[in-house]
Design a protein around this motif. Structure first.
Motif, short mmCIF file in Angstrom:
data_model
loop_
_atom_site.label_atom_id
_atom_site.label_comp_id
_atom_site.label_asym_id
_atom_site.label_seq_id
_atom_site.Cartn_x
_atom_site.Cartn_y
_atom_site.Cartn_z
N LEU A 110 8.28 16.82 42.95
CA LEU A 110 9.46 17.70 42.92
C LEU A 110 9.75 18.27 44.31
CD1 LEU A 110 8.98 19.58 39.52
CD2 LEU A 110 10.62 17.77 40.06
N GLU A 111 8.69 18.54 45.07
CA GLU A 111 8.90 19.04 46.43
C GLU A 111 9.63 18.01 47.29
OE1 GLU A 111 5.00 20.04 47.74
OE2 GLU A 111 5.03 22.05 46.82
N GLN A 112 9.36 16.73 47.05
CA GLN A 112 9.97 15.69 47.86
C GLN A 112 11.48 15.56 47.61
OE1 GLN A 112 7.85 14.65 50.24
NE2 GLN A 112 6.60 16.07 49.04
N THR A 124 1.92 4.72 41.17
CA THR A 124 1.90 5.95 40.37
C THR A 124 3.32 6.43 40.11
OG1 THR A 124 -0.24 6.62 41.29
CG2 THR A 124 1.11 8.34 40.28
N LEU A 125 4.15 6.41 41.17
CA LEU A 125 5.53 6.84 41.02
C LEU A 125 6.31 5.86 40.14
CD1 LEU A 125 7.96 8.59 41.64
CD2 LEU A 125 8.20 7.40 43.84
N SER A 126 6.08 4.56 40.32
CA SER A 126 6.77 3.54 39.52
C SER A 126 6.45 3.70 38.03
CB SER A 126 6.40 2.14 39.98
OG SER A 126 6.85 1.91 41.31
N LYS A 127 5.18 3.93 37.72
CA LYS A 127 4.79 4.11 36.32
C LYS A 127 5.43 5.37 35.73
CE LYS A 127 0.34 1.72 36.71
NZ LYS A 127 -1.14 1.88 36.72
N ASN A 165 9.84 6.54 50.67
CA ASN A 165 10.03 7.84 51.31
C ASN A 165 9.31 8.93 50.53
OD1 ASN A 165 13.42 6.98 52.21
ND2 ASN A 165 11.59 6.91 53.48
N ILE A 166 9.35 8.83 49.21
CA ILE A 166 8.68 9.83 48.37
C ILE A 166 7.17 9.77 48.58
CG2 ILE A 166 8.11 10.50 46.00
CD1 ILE A 166 10.90 11.31 46.69
N CYS A 167 6.62 8.58 48.50
CA CYS A 167 5.15 8.44 48.57
C CYS A 167 4.63 8.68 49.98
CB CYS A 167 4.75 7.05 48.08
SG CYS A 167 5.20 6.76 46.35
N ARG A 169 13.95 9.79 38.44
CA ARG A 169 14.55 8.66 39.17
C ARG A 169 16.02 8.93 39.47
NH1 ARG A 169 13.24 4.79 35.95
NH2 ARG A 169 15.19 4.70 34.77
N MET A 170 16.74 9.49 38.49
CA MET A 170 18.15 9.82 38.69
C MET A 170 18.33 10.81 39.85
SD MET A 170 20.40 12.55 38.02
CE MET A 170 19.72 13.43 36.60
N ILE A 171 17.48 11.84 39.89
CA ILE A 171 17.56 12.83 40.97
C ILE A 171 17.25 12.19 42.31
CG2 ILE A 171 16.54 14.95 41.90
CD1 ILE A 171 15.97 15.79 38.98
N ARG A 172 16.18 11.37 42.34
CA ARG A 172 15.76 10.73 43.59
C ARG A 172 16.87 9.83 44.14
NH1 ARG A 172 14.05 5.85 44.61
NH2 ARG A 172 13.58 5.29 42.44
N LYS A 173 17.44 8.99 43.26
CA LYS A 173 18.47 8.06 43.71
C LYS A 173 19.74 8.79 44.14
CE LYS A 173 17.05 3.85 41.34
NZ LYS A 173 17.46 2.77 40.40
N SER A 174 20.07 9.89 43.44
CA SER A 174 21.28 10.63 43.79
C SER A 174 21.17 11.23 45.18
CB SER A 174 21.54 11.74 42.76
OG SER A 174 20.60 12.78 42.88
#
Length: 294
Positions: free
Chosen positions: A52-54, A32-35, A22-24, A10-15
């Motif tokens: 990780l690719e996203q 799935t991502l939220s869990k 956008n990820i999904c 989550r830290m990487i995604r938000k940064s």
């Protein structure tokens, strides 16, 4: 080590300013991502690879970030072990042995244990003639070889490990497996490390020919390795190759020239090891060609 992988992701995604949508993007349920991010439920390999690719982060980098921007001690041992150029790098080997033994006190890890075996063999190879190793070292190498010889398809890591126990295999076995290893390495051409492993295999192969006084065969393999060293810009390997070629050709002045080259590059451990080979194989090496290391 930060074990809450979901929080790290989550830290990487938000940064990067990327939303969960956008990820999904229709390829993954948002739940799935939220869990994963909130409850640290580790997804399947395929899902983790997709996630990780996203965010354009590799598995290795993700582990590095989870370890608070450091290699884990296990990974650090592996990196330092595979960066060894020669068994002559005694101070590095001694330090690695201590780190392996400290790590193994608290961890049951066959790979680190295997590396520990190989490092002890390296010490002996540095202290005595490569052709007269002890039964203990042969036994340690056999433990490693017995495992790998049963594997049908060698991985990149298997080939790296074989490369470290070359000296304990029969010459005919080596002649048979090296071409197979080089062909197998072609499968890994997109890995940036491949050129170094190929160089290491070739230079070790040349050592075995040299120590068996098979100078023509030694020079042939070094001629083949030369271009790989130049293309990889690995001047440590280039120096080794050129010193050994000069030994095979009995060219004292060329030997000295390339020893000086390695000394100027602060490769004193390699120079020390090569001088032992010179003493054994270069006929009538005159002191006028010798030099004082820097």
């Amino acid at each position: 080590m930060i074990w809450n992988y979901g929080n790290v992701y989550r830290m990487i995604r938000k940064s990067k300013g990327i939303s969960q949508n956008n990820i999904c993007n229709g390829n993954l349920e948002r739940s799935t991502l939220s869990k994963f991010e909130s409850k640290n439920r580790v997804p399947s390999f395929d899902t983790m690879q997709y996630l990780l690719e996203q965010v354009n982060v590799s598995f290795d980098e993700f582990e590095y970030i989870c370890n608070e921007y450091n290699n884990s001690e296990r990974q650090a041992i592996l990196v330092d072990f595979y960066s060894l150029v020669s068994n002559a790098q005694r101070s590095k080997i001694d330090t690695l042995i201590k780190r392996c033994e400290l790590y193994l006190k608290n961890n049951n890890d066959y790979k680190i244990n295997e590396i520990n075996h190989i490092l002890h063999i390296f010490i002996e190879l540095n202290e005595i003639n490569k052709l007269n190793v002890s039964d203990i070292s042969v036994k340690l190498a056999t433990i490693v070889w017995d495992r790998i010889s049963l594997i049908d398809t060698w991985t990149y890591d298997d080939m790296r490990t074989i490369n470290f126990i070359f000296y304990f295999l029969p010459l005919e076995t080596i002649k048979a497996i090296v071409p197979k290893m080089l062909r197998s390495l072609e499968k890994y051409n997109t890995l940036k490390e491949i050129s170094i492993l190929r160089l290491s295999i070739l230079t070790n192969f040349s050592t075995i020919f040299l120590e068996n006084a098979m100078y023509t065969e030694c020079k042939n393999i070094l001629d083949y390795a030369h271009s790989f060293a130049e293309n990889a810009k690995r001047y440590d390997y280039l120096g080794i190759i050129m010193v050994r070629k000069s030994i095979c050709e009995q060219k004292s002045a060329e030997v000295t020239k390339w020893l000086e080259f390695l000394s100027m590059a602060s490769e004193e451990d390699i120079v020390t090891e090569l001088k032992k080979e010179i003493d054994r194989h270069l006929v009538g090496y005159s002191s006028k060609y010798d030099f004082k290391t820097m």
